[in-house]
Design a protein around this motif. Structure first.
Motif, short mmCIF file in Angstrom:
data_model
loop_
_atom_site.label_atom_id
_atom_site.label_comp_id
_atom_site.label_asym_id
_atom_site.label_seq_id
_atom_site.Cartn_x
_atom_site.Cartn_y
_atom_site.Cartn_z
N GLY A 115 31.22 64.70 0.19
CA GLY A 115 31.56 64.79 1.04
C GLY A 115 31.79 67.12 0.34
N GLY A 116 32.89 67.17 -0.59
CA GLY A 116 32.52 68.25 -0.04
C GLY A 116 31.39 69.08 -0.90
N GLY A 117 31.18 68.62 -2.52
CA GLY A 117 30.83 68.63 -3.59
C GLY A 117 30.88 69.12 -4.59
N THR A 118 32.25 69.48 -4.44
CA THR A 118 32.87 70.22 -6.13
C THR A 118 32.42 69.91 -7.06
OG1 THR A 118 35.20 69.33 -6.02
CG2 THR A 118 34.36 71.74 -4.07
N ASN A 119 32.36 68.90 -7.27
CA ASN A 119 32.06 67.71 -8.34
C ASN A 119 30.18 68.32 -8.93
OD1 ASN A 119 34.63 66.86 -10.29
ND2 ASN A 119 34.45 66.14 -8.06
N GLY A 171 32.17 61.54 -6.21
CA GLY A 171 33.41 61.59 -5.25
C GLY A 171 32.40 60.84 -4.05
N ILE A 230 33.18 59.40 -12.02
CA ILE A 230 34.65 60.76 -11.53
C ILE A 230 36.17 60.23 -10.84
CG2 ILE A 230 33.59 62.59 -9.88
CD1 ILE A 230 36.56 63.43 -13.76
N HIS A 231 36.96 60.09 -11.59
CA HIS A 231 38.03 59.41 -10.31
C HIS A 231 39.35 60.52 -10.43
CE1 HIS A 231 40.58 56.89 -7.81
NE2 HIS A 231 41.62 56.81 -8.91
N PRO A 232 40.13 60.54 -9.41
CA PRO A 232 40.95 61.71 -9.75
C PRO A 232 42.92 61.30 -9.74
CG PRO A 232 40.79 61.29 -7.23
CD PRO A 232 39.60 60.28 -8.04
N MET A 245 41.18 68.89 -9.61
CA MET A 245 39.80 68.81 -9.81
C MET A 245 40.20 70.64 -11.17
SD MET A 245 38.71 69.50 -5.43
CE MET A 245 37.98 67.46 -5.07
N GLU A 279 38.51 67.32 -13.41
CA GLU A 279 36.80 67.11 -13.21
C GLU A 279 35.93 67.66 -13.41
OE1 GLU A 279 37.28 65.35 -9.34
OE2 GLU A 279 39.44 65.25 -8.64
C1 GRF Z 1 37.07 64.10 -5.67
O1 GRF Z 1 38.29 64.08 -6.23
C2 GRF Z 1 36.27 63.19 -6.42
O2 GRF Z 1 37.07 62.65 -7.44
C3 GRF Z 1 36.95 62.00 -5.86
O3 GRF Z 1 36.24 62.36 -4.18
C4 GRF Z 1 36.24 64.25 -4.64
C5 GRF Z 1 35.48 64.72 -4.16
O4 GRF Z 1 35.76 65.80 -4.16
N1 GRF Z 1 36.62 60.54 -5.48
P1 GRF Z 1 34.01 66.54 -4.36
O5 GRF Z 1 33.08 66.61 -2.59
O6 GRF Z 1 32.73 66.91 -5.35
O7 GRF Z 1 34.76 68.84 -4.16
#
Ligand code: GRF
Length: 208
Positions: A10-14, A89, A109-111, A177, A181
């Motif tokens: 998805g968004g890829g903020t991590n 994610g 990574i798990h939130p 996050m 995260e």
């Molecule tokens: C994060 O909360 C991650 O822990 C979860 O999905 C989300 C992904 O966010 N598994 P992003 O794509 O890194 O913005």
């Protein structure tokens, strides 16, 4: 130099937190060689492109069945020869044959604070909705090695985050996050890249 492949949906903020940490020197000894997304529209692919990192899209939807996807996905990872696979994610279940091939070399990574709010059905916003429903006052995030189970692998690091009175799932997700995260995941990668974290017989050890 630790060569990593980051898998996203998805968004890829991590992913962005990882790229920023490499640029600023908070992660050393590490290079992102490829980003893989199962979703062609993922903003994460754009982030990779902006960084000059090759992006690949591989979705189970494009294969006749799950087994065929699993084989192709595992073969692609074998071809890339990463030292570490980072699930940031990534909403696709990792095939068993891939876990076996890359044992001790896949992290996720798990939130939430595992073992709370994890396992089948606990992904994305749902994790935070469940935490709010249950009324917990503290949640957080967990980085762990990936094994055959769902969110069951050996834990590398956890960070707690407070739940506030009027939180919505979206507000809580953002706080987890920002406060957990985006800090924990880059730190874990840096620790692995520099030999401070090791895994033997399913036990994580921190080398001082
Ligand atoms: C994060 O909360 C991650 O822990 C979860 O999905 C989300 C992904 O966010 N598994 P992003 O794509 O890194 O913005």
């Amino acid at each position: 130099m630790l060569k990593i492949v980051v898998c996203v949906s998805g968004g890829g903020t991590n992913l962005q937190a990882i790229l920023d940490a490499i640029d600023s020197g908070r992660i050393t000894n590490t290079r992102v060689i490829t980003v893989i997304s199962n979703n062609p529209g993922a903003k994460a692919l754009e982030r990779a492109k902006n960084h000059g990192i090759p992006g690949i899209c591989m979705s189970p939807r494009d294969y006749a069945d799950r087994e065929t996807f699993n084989e192709a996905f595992t073969a692609k990872l074998c071809e890339l020869e990463p030292d570490l696979i980072v699930l940031a994610g990534f909403l696709v279940r990792i095939p068993e044959q891939m876990v076996a091939k890359f044992s001790g070399r896949i992290i996720n990574i798990h939130p939430s604070l595992i073992p709370s709010f994890c396992g089948v059905g606990y992904y994305g916003l749902k994790v935070h909705e469940k935490a709010l429903e249950r009324g917990v006052k503290v949640t957080g995030a967990t980085v762990h090695f990936v094994n055959e189970g769902m969110d069951e692998g050996p834990i590398i690091a956890q960070k707690a985050v407070a739940v506030e009175q009027d939180d919505t799932a979206e507000i809580l997700q953002r706080r987890v996050m920002e406060q957990a995260e985006w800090i924990l995941l880059p730190q874990a990668i840096d620790d692995i890249a520099n030999g401070r974290i090791t895994i033997t017989d399913g036990h994580v050890r921190r080398v001082k």
